[in-house]
Design a protein around this motif. Structure first.
Motif, short mmCIF file in Angstrom:
data_model
loop_
_atom_site.label_atom_id
_atom_site.label_comp_id
_atom_site.label_asym_id
_atom_site.label_seq_id
_atom_site.Cartn_x
_atom_site.Cartn_y
_atom_site.Cartn_z
N VAL A 100 83.41 97.04 98.61
CA VAL A 100 84.92 96.98 98.61
C VAL A 100 85.33 98.51 98.71
O VAL A 100 85.09 99.36 97.99
CB VAL A 100 85.81 96.38 97.68
N ARG A 108 86.64 95.06 103.12
CA ARG A 108 85.01 94.72 102.89
C ARG A 108 84.24 95.90 103.93
O ARG A 108 84.46 95.90 105.00
CB ARG A 108 84.56 93.36 103.16
N ILE A 160 90.44 92.73 104.09
CA ILE A 160 90.27 91.51 103.07
C ILE A 160 91.54 90.78 103.22
O ILE A 160 92.42 91.42 102.85
CB ILE A 160 89.62 92.16 101.73
#
Length: 136
Positions: free
Chosen positions: A83, A100, A122
């Motif tokens: 992340v 991501r 995301i």
């Protein structure tokens, strides 16, 4: 934690720190000559274009955290998925986001170097997505 995992995560910390500092010398040393970045809305930058955003001052990264990283090795290649959370601006426009991030690394000159980064928003398109350019 494997040696490869430790090395890749350490490189990731150096990369994130260099992005925040706008340190193009360090960033240039961490990536291959054929490096490509795929941005969160689909643009592709080669190594010179990627570095130029910092040299020109167009991109300012105030914070960048790369966490929850999973590293897999395939011979001389490693894939690291994690992340990527940033507070940044591009040409004065906020470019904050949570993505991501897939990092592709290759063994080169006795160590790991980034060959590519791919960012995907995301939870939908990022707030800076131009109108009509949403997720496809």
């Amino acid at each position: 934690m494997s040696s490869t995992e430790e090395q890749v995560k350490a490189l990731g910390r150096r990369w994130a720190d260099a992005e925040v500092r706008g340190d193009t010398e360090t960033l240039g040393a961490l990536v291959t000559d054929g490096f490509r970045l795929v941005g969160p809305v689909g643009f592709v930058l080669d190594r010179p274009q990627w570095l130029a955003r910092y040299r020109t001052g167009e991109l300012v990264t105030k914070s960048l955290d790369w966490h929850d990283v999973d590293v897999r090795e395939f011979g001389g290649t490693a894939i690291a998925i994690g992340v990527h959370e940033q507070t940044a601006s591009f040409k004065g426009t906020p470019a904050d986001g949570r993505f991501r991030a897939t990092h592709v690394l290759v063994r080169e000159d006795g160590g790991w170097r980034l060959a590519g980064i791919h960012l995907s928003a995301i939870g939908g398109p990022p707030p800076f997505t131009p109108a009509g350019k949403g997720a496809a």
